[in-house]
Design an enzyme around this catalytic site. Structure first.
Site, PDB file in Angstrom:
ATOM      1  CG  ASN A   1     -20.063  -3.751   7.999  1.00  0.00           C
ATOM      2  OD1 ASN A   1     -20.993  -3.445   7.242  1.00  0.00           O
ATOM      3  ND2 ASN A   1     -18.908  -3.103   7.997  1.00  0.00           N
TER       4      ASN A   1
ATOM      5  CE1 TYR B   1     -10.786  -1.326  10.575  1.00  0.00           C
ATOM      6  CE2 TYR B   1     -12.621  -2.309   9.369  1.00  0.00           C
ATOM      7  CZ  TYR B   1     -11.712  -1.281   9.534  1.00  0.00           C
ATOM      8  OH  TYR B   1     -11.720  -0.215   8.678  1.00  0.00           O
TER       9      TYR B   1
ATOM     10  CD  GLU C   1      -2.646   1.346   2.537  1.00  0.00           C
ATOM     11  OE1 GLU C   1      -3.633   0.594   2.604  1.00  0.00           O
ATOM     12  OE2 GLU C   1      -2.315   2.149   3.433  1.00  0.00           O
TER      13      GLU C   1
END
Length: 300
Positions: free
Chosen positions: A172, A156, A25
């Site tokens: 989610n 997460y 990233e």
């Protein structure tokens, strides 16, 4: 004898075969000097043949043009697979459709779809745009309907700070994957137990999609504290960096070894795909890959 069965007396990184896949990233540069640093990092890491390289997107879309410029340059000037971050904060569905179309036309096929962090003006509380997406799962569905993007989403292991519970957070994630995402990338963590427990819970919830561990070498312990959210910072790690605040050279060396050891333990648990948060610096990520046995496959 497998690597996991090696005796404790064996060197930590002895004979690691390098049979791993990596991704990196980066964030879009603000200045000419930062742009030089970014492209130096890209040039150094490209020979490691990453599966993709992602470019972040600032809070509220604050780096939209710079993200697009960086991703477009990656398409034009390299053989790397760029993944553009895209959030739904402060944007309507039509605006996001326009951005998605621009990426598609530029040859970008991979999107990292995120809800995004709300800008400070919103007091840190996410409020959907009146004509926008309600969250990342809704965004994934919208992007998939627009083009057949390869989509990554966030996960997460130690729960999103805004989640009502661990179960709600996992639900989610499942909604995002069910909407069409191809993989999840975790927030950085320092506990292999937390990661593997999370994988177990994901499998129990019917999630079989790859969940890549996000690895963050400690470039600044104070910064890691600020960014940690719900991530546990173990006491042994804090002790390891004690007294290194004003010693960037030794701190970088310690950080590379600490992150490589985390990856080694993940490897022992069966992980073969790693995502590195580089902060636009190549040295630590390259050193970690070297310790894991990965070698350059081509010239930059």
């Amino acid at each position: 004898m497998t690597f996991a069965e090696r005796p404790v007396s064996a060197p930590l990184f002895e004979d690691l075969p390098g049979d791993i896949s990596v991704s990196f990233e980066f964030f879009p540069p603000k200045t000419e000097k930062m742009e030089e640093q970014l492209w130096d990092a890209i040039t150094q890491l490209a020979p490691l043949d990453p599966s993709f390289v992602s470019v972040t997107y600032g809070a509220g879309g604050s780096t939209r043009e710079r993200t697009h410029s960086t991703v477009s340059r990656l398409v034009r000037e390299t053989s790397l697979v760029p993944a553009a971050h895209l959030t739904c904060v402060g944007a309507s569905k039509d605006e996001i459709a326009e951005i998605a179309d621009q990426y598609w036309e530029a040859g970008v096929r991979h999107i990292v779809a995120l809800r995004g962090d709300p800008p400070p003006a919103q007091g840190g509380v996410f409020t959907p745009h009146p004509e926008g997406y309600s969250g990342a799962a809704d965004l994934v569905a919208g992007l998939k309907a627009r083009h057949d993007f390869d989509i990554s989403v966030a996960a997460y292991p130690e729960i999103h700070p805004e989640a009502a519970s661990a179960d709600a957070d996992l639900d989610n994630l499942k909604r995002k994957l069910d909407a069409g995402a191809n993989r999840a990338i975790t927030q950085f963590f320092f506990s292999t137990d937390a990661y593997f427990r999370f994988l177990d819970k994901a499998l129990a919830a019917g999630i079989a999609t790859p969940i890549l561990p996000g690895i963050m070498p400690v470039t600044s312990f104070a910064a890691i504290r600020r960014m940690s959210g719900n991530t546990e910072i173990p006491g042994w790690l804090e002790k390891m960096f004690e007294g290194l605040d004003e010693r960037p050279g030794p701190r970088a060396l310690v950080a590379a070894v600490a992150a490589a050891d985390l990856c080694r333990r993940l490897y022992q648990g069966g992980v073969r795909d790693f995502h590195f948060y580089t902060l636009n610096r190549a040295e630590q990520a390259y050193a970690i890959c070297q310790l894991l046995g990965l070698r350059p496959k081509a010239e930059a």
